[in-house]
Design a protein around this motif. Structure first.
Motif, mmCIF file in Angstrom:
data_model
loop_
_atom_site.group_PDB
_atom_site.id
_atom_site.type_symbol
_atom_site.label_atom_id
_atom_site.label_comp_id
_atom_site.label_asym_id
_atom_site.label_seq_id
_atom_site.Cartn_x
_atom_site.Cartn_y
_atom_site.Cartn_z
ATOM 1 N N THR A 106 32.902 34.560 37.597
ATOM 2 C CA THR A 106 34.276 34.619 38.078
ATOM 3 C C THR A 106 34.562 33.671 39.243
ATOM 4 O O THR A 106 35.706 33.567 39.680
ATOM 5 C CB THR A 106 34.691 36.062 38.420
ATOM 6 N N ASN A 107 33.549 32.947 39.723
ATOM 7 C CA ASN A 107 33.806 31.871 40.686
ATOM 8 C C ASN A 107 34.357 30.625 39.985
ATOM 9 O O ASN A 107 34.891 29.736 40.643
ATOM 10 C CB ASN A 107 32.523 31.493 41.429
ATOM 11 N N TRP A 109 39.314 41.871 43.353
ATOM 12 C CA TRP A 109 37.871 42.051 43.278
ATOM 13 C C TRP A 109 37.546 43.424 42.703
ATOM 14 O O TRP A 109 38.033 44.450 43.182
ATOM 15 C CB TRP A 109 37.251 41.911 44.670
ATOM 16 N N ASP A 138 43.439 35.432 40.330
ATOM 17 C CA ASP A 138 42.106 35.571 39.755
ATOM 18 C C ASP A 138 41.537 36.957 39.977
ATOM 19 O O ASP A 138 41.779 37.587 41.000
ATOM 20 C CB ASP A 138 41.132 34.573 40.407
ATOM 21 N N CYS A 139 40.719 37.390 39.008
ATOM 22 C CA CYS A 139 39.863 38.544 39.224
ATOM 23 C C CYS A 139 38.528 38.026 39.749
ATOM 24 O O CYS A 139 38.215 36.838 39.636
ATOM 25 C CB CYS A 139 39.664 39.318 37.927
ATOM 26 N N ASP A 140 37.757 38.909 40.333
ATOM 27 C CA ASP A 140 36.422 38.577 40.817
ATOM 28 C C ASP A 140 35.559 39.800 40.559
ATOM 29 O O ASP A 140 35.721 40.816 41.216
ATOM 30 C CB ASP A 140 36.475 38.233 42.309
ATOM 31 N N GLN A 169 39.502 35.126 50.190
ATOM 32 C CA GLN A 169 38.332 34.249 50.131
ATOM 33 C C GLN A 169 38.749 32.805 50.388
ATOM 34 O O GLN A 169 39.884 32.422 50.112
ATOM 35 C CB GLN A 169 37.660 34.330 48.749
ATOM 36 N N TYR A 172 31.477 29.252 49.849
ATOM 37 C CA TYR A 172 32.273 30.460 49.696
ATOM 38 C C TYR A 172 32.279 31.165 51.046
ATOM 39 O O TYR A 172 31.227 31.377 51.651
ATOM 40 C CB TYR A 172 31.666 31.381 48.635
ATOM 41 N N MET A 184 41.843 37.490 45.817
ATOM 42 C CA MET A 184 41.244 37.877 44.545
ATOM 43 C C MET A 184 41.424 39.365 44.300
ATOM 44 O O MET A 184 41.408 40.166 45.240
ATOM 45 C CB MET A 184 39.744 37.576 44.542
ATOM 46 N N TYR A 232 37.296 28.782 49.571
ATOM 47 C CA TYR A 232 36.351 27.881 48.915
ATOM 48 C C TYR A 232 36.518 26.514 49.559
ATOM 49 O O TYR A 232 37.633 26.008 49.657
ATOM 50 C CB TYR A 232 36.648 27.765 47.421
ATOM 51 N N THR A 245 43.736 34.378 35.428
ATOM 52 C CA THR A 245 43.287 35.585 34.730
ATOM 53 C C THR A 245 44.451 36.279 34.040
ATOM 54 O O THR A 245 45.497 36.517 34.644
ATOM 55 C CB THR A 245 42.627 36.572 35.716
#
Length: 195
Positions: free
Chosen positions: A114-115, A137, A105-107, A150, A166, A135, A152, A52
């Motif tokens: 955004t995933n 968020w 990353d943003c979420d 988070q 997730y 993230m 994954y 991001t």
């Protein structure tokens, strides 16, 4: 153009996405009804490796609006500016950016788009693996920025789809995301279903 409807709550999202071999740009609009009716318009840009660079969000409802510009130097150092107009009982936008230092990353809350960045960066829609992330968020509709750890976990894939679990590491939220061959969410239980 991607369209999602809320899964378990009234929500809708439309996104115009440009996806290249290692980056993306998108403009989208999300409508929601909880905790109060809102419309959120956003622009998302990544740099190389789907990291991001910029998330700009404008949220508005009856008699109020707010804006957030979240920027990253692609090494996980974040800055933001925000503005608020009108009176509404919501937390202030922005927040403690030191808490998201190192996040790539943003979420955006409730947005299945955004995933995509962490899935693509680690090829989780095509190969086995488990990866933990921090993230930045952004909650909706208040536009507050929170640290969100988070996990994954790739559960399997074929030529046309994949399943990625997730796991919210600071909550009890777990969901198995059904993805298409490009890594885009088809179904995110409790969040959204692609139309």
């Amino acid at each position: 153009m991607l369209l999602w409807s809320g899964d378990g709550a009234w929500r809708a999202e439309a996104v115009q996405l440009e996806l290249s071999s290692d980056r993306l740009s998108a403009t989208g609009t999300q409508f929601g009804a909880d905790p109060l009716p809102y419309r959120a318009d956003y622009e998302l840009e990544t740099g190389a490796g789907w990291v991001t660079r910029r998330l700009h969000v404008d949220a508005a409802g009856d008699g109020w609006s707010r804006s957030l510009e979240l920027l990253s130097d692609e090494a996980g150092q974040w800055t933001c500016t925000s503005s608020v107009e009108g009176e509404v009982d919501l937390p202030v936008p922005g927040g403690n950016l030191a808490a998201v230092s190192g996040a790539l990353d943003c979420d955006l809350a409730f947005s299945p788009l955004t995933n995509l960045m962490p899935v693509l960066r680690h090829d989780l829609h095509r190969q086995a693996g488990t990866v933990d992330f921090l993230m930045a968020w952004v909650s909706l509709p208040d536009l507050a920025v929170h640290a969100s750890p988070q996990r994954y976990e790739a559960l399997g894939s074929d030529e046309s789809s994949a399943l990625v679990r997730y796991i919210g590491l600071d909550s009890d939220f777990v969901a198995d995301l059904q993805l298409d061959a490009d890594g885009l969410v088809i179904h995110y239980p409790g969040i959204a279903t692609r139309l």
